[in-house]
Write a protein that holds these residues in place. Structure first.
Motif, mmCIF file in Angstrom:
data_model
loop_
_atom_site.group_PDB
_atom_site.id
_atom_site.type_symbol
_atom_site.label_atom_id
_atom_site.label_comp_id
_atom_site.label_asym_id
_atom_site.label_seq_id
_atom_site.Cartn_x
_atom_site.Cartn_y
_atom_site.Cartn_z
ATOM 1 N N ILE A 198 0.856 -1.185 0.000
ATOM 2 C CA ILE A 198 0.000 0.000 0.000
ATOM 3 C C ILE A 198 0.891 1.233 0.000
ATOM 4 O O ILE A 198 1.748 1.388 0.872
ATOM 5 C CB ILE A 198 -0.935 -0.008 1.219
ATOM 6 N N LEU A 199 0.687 2.075 -0.992
ATOM 7 C CA LEU A 199 1.457 3.306 -1.136
ATOM 8 C C LEU A 199 0.524 4.485 -0.914
ATOM 9 O O LEU A 199 -0.315 4.786 -1.767
ATOM 10 C CB LEU A 199 2.072 3.391 -2.538
ATOM 11 N N PRO A 200 0.626 5.164 0.225
ATOM 12 C CA PRO A 200 -0.253 6.304 0.493
ATOM 13 C C PRO A 200 0.227 7.565 -0.214
ATOM 14 O O PRO A 200 1.327 7.602 -0.775
ATOM 15 C CB PRO A 200 -0.154 6.461 2.008
ATOM 16 N N GLY A 201 -0.622 8.571 -0.212
ATOM 17 C CA GLY A 201 -0.212 9.885 -0.686
ATOM 18 C C GLY A 201 -0.453 10.159 -2.156
ATOM 19 O O GLY A 201 0.092 11.117 -2.692
ATOM 20 N N LEU A 202 -1.267 9.384 -2.820
ATOM 21 C CA LEU A 202 -1.559 9.598 -4.235
ATOM 22 C C LEU A 202 -2.638 10.671 -4.383
ATOM 23 O O LEU A 202 -3.625 10.664 -3.655
ATOM 24 C CB LEU A 202 -2.056 8.292 -4.855
ATOM 25 N N ILE A 203 -2.458 11.574 -5.307
ATOM 26 C CA ILE A 203 -3.499 12.535 -5.659
ATOM 27 C C ILE A 203 -3.876 12.275 -7.106
ATOM 28 O O ILE A 203 -3.026 12.249 -7.988
ATOM 29 C CB ILE A 203 -3.021 13.987 -5.482
ATOM 30 N N SER A 204 -5.160 12.026 -7.322
ATOM 31 C CA SER A 204 -5.657 11.715 -8.659
ATOM 32 C C SER A 204 -6.551 12.827 -9.179
ATOM 33 O O SER A 204 -7.351 13.391 -8.422
ATOM 34 C CB SER A 204 -6.479 10.419 -8.622
ATOM 35 N N PHE A 205 -6.421 13.122 -10.460
ATOM 36 C CA PHE A 205 -7.320 14.023 -11.166
ATOM 37 C C PHE A 205 -7.961 13.236 -12.293
ATOM 38 O O PHE A 205 -7.275 12.538 -13.038
ATOM 39 C CB PHE A 205 -6.553 15.222 -11.749
ATOM 40 N N TYR A 206 -9.267 13.324 -12.422
ATOM 41 C CA TYR A 206 -9.977 12.596 -13.458
ATOM 42 C C TYR A 206 -11.336 13.246 -13.672
ATOM 43 O O TYR A 206 -11.832 13.989 -12.831
ATOM 44 C CB TYR A 206 -10.158 11.119 -13.057
ATOM 45 N N GLU A 207 -11.915 12.960 -14.828
ATOM 46 C CA GLU A 207 -13.261 13.450 -15.108
ATOM 47 C C GLU A 207 -14.252 12.352 -14.769
ATOM 48 O O GLU A 207 -14.077 11.194 -15.153
ATOM 49 C CB GLU A 207 -13.403 13.844 -16.576
ATOM 50 N N TRP A 208 -15.295 12.705 -14.028
ATOM 51 C CA TRP A 208 -16.330 11.747 -13.653
ATOM 52 C C TRP A 208 -17.681 12.429 -13.771
ATOM 53 O O TRP A 208 -17.906 13.467 -13.162
ATOM 54 C CB TRP A 208 -16.113 11.242 -12.226
ATOM 55 N N GLU A 209 -18.538 11.866 -14.587
ATOM 56 C CA GLU A 209 -19.880 12.384 -14.812
ATOM 57 C C GLU A 209 -19.865 13.881 -15.164
ATOM 58 O O GLU A 209 -20.647 14.671 -14.651
ATOM 59 C CB GLU A 209 -20.771 12.096 -13.599
ATOM 60 N N GLY A 210 -18.923 14.240 -16.043
ATOM 61 C CA GLY A 210 -18.850 15.583 -16.580
ATOM 62 C C GLY A 210 -18.127 16.611 -15.725
ATOM 63 O O GLY A 210 -18.018 17.768 -16.117
ATOM 64 N N ALA A 211 -17.611 16.206 -14.566
ATOM 65 C CA ALA A 211 -16.920 17.160 -13.690
ATOM 66 C C ALA A 211 -15.482 16.703 -13.458
ATOM 67 O O ALA A 211 -15.203 15.504 -13.351
ATOM 68 C CB ALA A 211 -17.653 17.267 -12.351
ATOM 69 N N LEU A 212 -14.587 17.674 -13.375
ATOM 70 C CA LEU A 212 -13.202 17.372 -13.045
ATOM 71 C C LEU A 212 -13.117 17.114 -11.548
ATOM 72 O O LEU A 212 -13.562 17.931 -10.739
ATOM 73 C CB LEU A 212 -12.282 18.537 -13.430
ATOM 74 N N GLU A 213 -12.594 15.972 -11.190
ATOM 75 C CA GLU A 213 -12.511 15.553 -9.788
ATOM 76 C C GLU A 213 -11.058 15.503 -9.339
ATOM 77 O O GLU A 213 -10.154 15.255 -10.133
ATOM 78 C CB GLU A 213 -13.120 14.155 -9.613
#
Length: 109
Positions: free
Chosen positions: A34-49
């Motif tokens: 398990i590697l903590p500390g990840l920040i993800s950016f992605y589009e989900w249901e039309g919004a940038l998350e």
């Protein structure tokens, strides 16, 4: 090489740890990191998350890949989890032997 690494992201250390414990106890994976500390950016249901996540890396053999992925999908809290299989091109022989010994080959059992 018959070894695989399965990559998945989880919303917390606790959820990733629960999945890793289950998969290792079932001998579907030899090990989970398990590697903590990840920040993800992605589009989900039309919004940038933006999400803070952790990465779970699982070591297994090719014969356990399908049952491991099925079990991981069933355990996962996400509606559409990232579950990726990565081929292992080479591995240290003693480590590869340990992974094989820790996992049950679904194709033979």
């Amino acid at each position: 090489m018959d070894l695989k690494i399965v990559y998945s992201t989880f919303p917390s250390v606790a959820t990733a740890e629960a999945a890793a414990r289950h998969l290792v106890a079932q001998r579907l994976a030899a090990c989970g990191n398990i590697l903590p500390g990840l920040i993800s950016f992605y589009e989900w249901e039309g919004a940038l998350e933006r999400a803070e996540e952790v990465v779970l890396l699982l070591k297994t053999r090719a014969g356990q890949l399908a049952p491991l992925m099925d079990a991981l999908r069933a355990l996962h809290p996400y509606e559409v989890p990232a579950i990726l299989s990565l081929d292992v091109e080479a591995a240290d022989a003693p480590f590869a032997g340990w992974v094989r010994a820790q996992t049950v080959d679904a194709a033979k059992d």
